[in-house]
Write a protein that holds these residues in place. Structure first.
Motif, short mmCIF file in Angstrom:
data_model
loop_
_atom_site.label_atom_id
_atom_site.label_comp_id
_atom_site.label_asym_id
_atom_site.label_seq_id
_atom_site.Cartn_x
_atom_site.Cartn_y
_atom_site.Cartn_z
N ASN A 9 12.32 -34.84 31.10
CA ASN A 9 11.26 -33.66 30.97
C ASN A 9 11.71 -32.70 29.82
O ASN A 9 10.97 -31.74 29.58
CB ASN A 9 11.53 -33.00 32.09
CG ASN A 9 12.76 -32.63 32.43
OD1 ASN A 9 13.72 -32.16 31.76
ND2 ASN A 9 13.13 -31.95 33.54
N GLY A 10 12.68 -33.14 28.73
CA GLY A 10 12.96 -32.39 27.66
C GLY A 10 13.79 -31.27 27.89
O GLY A 10 14.29 -30.45 27.16
N THR A 11 14.07 -30.92 29.20
CA THR A 11 14.81 -29.85 29.58
C THR A 11 16.25 -29.87 30.25
O THR A 11 16.96 -29.14 30.02
CB THR A 11 14.05 -28.36 30.32
OG1 THR A 11 13.39 -29.27 31.43
CG2 THR A 11 12.65 -28.08 29.50
N VAL A 53 23.48 -33.76 26.87
CA VAL A 53 22.21 -33.91 27.52
C VAL A 53 21.19 -33.87 26.36
O VAL A 53 21.08 -32.70 25.60
CB VAL A 53 21.83 -33.03 28.63
CG1 VAL A 53 20.39 -33.35 29.18
CG2 VAL A 53 22.88 -33.12 29.79
N ILE A 54 20.37 -35.02 26.15
CA ILE A 54 19.35 -34.88 24.85
C ILE A 54 17.84 -34.90 25.71
O ILE A 54 18.13 -35.65 26.72
CB ILE A 54 19.71 -35.88 24.12
CG1 ILE A 54 19.75 -37.22 24.44
CG2 ILE A 54 21.15 -35.49 23.26
CD1 ILE A 54 19.95 -38.36 23.22
N SER A 55 16.96 -34.60 24.77
CA SER A 55 15.49 -34.78 25.14
C SER A 55 15.20 -36.26 24.66
O SER A 55 15.97 -36.99 24.01
CB SER A 55 14.80 -33.88 24.31
OG SER A 55 14.91 -34.06 22.95
N THR A 56 14.07 -36.74 25.16
CA THR A 56 13.74 -38.00 24.73
C THR A 56 13.26 -38.22 23.29
O THR A 56 13.56 -39.37 22.70
CB THR A 56 12.51 -38.54 25.69
OG1 THR A 56 11.47 -37.44 25.60
CG2 THR A 56 12.80 -38.79 27.20
N GLY A 57 12.78 -37.11 22.79
CA GLY A 57 12.41 -36.99 21.24
C GLY A 57 13.61 -37.37 20.79
O GLY A 57 13.61 -38.11 19.50
N SER A 58 14.92 -36.53 21.02
CA SER A 58 15.96 -36.67 20.32
C SER A 58 16.56 -38.18 20.39
O SER A 58 17.12 -38.66 19.46
CB SER A 58 17.08 -35.71 20.67
OG SER A 58 16.87 -34.47 20.23
#
Length: 184
Positions: free
Chosen positions: A24-26, A92-97
């Motif tokens: 979820n990016g957060t 914890v990283i975002s899917t974009g990262s």
């Protein structure tokens, strides 16, 4: 003296190790498992999980939601007389990262230029789909990436192919719960 052991940390999405993808990016759920801790005298153990100075849980096995960033997770185990502790960092990283990291990894492996461009095209398409909010599209492009890896990379470098597939599957696993939410 209590012996402290943290089992491999895993997320609800199945990604293991010390990097967790937040679909979820957060934030992302992380399973913290101290059940392998023991006491040679079989004294009962008490547990304390901390994220920095923030108390998380007193259970041997717990799931906590961690925000994007680096978390210093400490498990302290007490046998009634002494305390033993272990600290590990979880990122914890975002899917974009995670996609950016996979793209950088593909570029760093010095593949045949034709294979590299083919793989990167799928990853860039997945990135574009995510930017447009198309979870289904991103997953589809990642599955396509995996197919290309199996046909182009696995025959010449099975170990590299496994890493590409494992890393891309981690992103898919992080995105799948969002796909279910978007179809409601």
């Amino acid at each position: 003296i209590a012996r402290v052991t943290i089992s491999p940390l895993t997320t609800a999405t199945g990604y293991s190790n010390l990097v967790v993808i937040a679909g979820n990016g957060t934030n992302a759920p992380v399973v913290l498992n101290g059940k392998a801790s023991s006491d040679p005298d079989n004294d009962p153990l008490t547990f304390a999980w901390l994220d920095g100075t923030n108390f998380l849980s007193s259970a041997a096995l717990t799931t906590n939601t961690l925000n994007v960033g680096t978390h210093e997770i400490q498990l302290s185990v007490n046998d009634g007389g002494s305390t033993a502790s272990v600290v590990t960092n979880i990122q914890v990283i975002s899917t974009g990262s995670s996609l950016e990291a996979l793209i950088a990894f593909v570029k760093s492996t010095h593949l045949n230029p034709r294979n590299e461009q083919s793989l990167l095209a799928s990853l860039y398409a997945a990135q574009s789909s995510l930017a447009k909010g198309s979870i289904d599209g991103a997953i589809s492009h990642l599955v396509n990436f995996q197919s290309k890896v199996r046909s182009q990379i696995a025959p010449i470098n099975p170990t590299l192919a496994q890493k590409f597939i494992r890393d891309s599957q981690a992103v898919i696993n992080a995105l799948r719960p969002l796909l279910k939410l978007s179809t409601r």
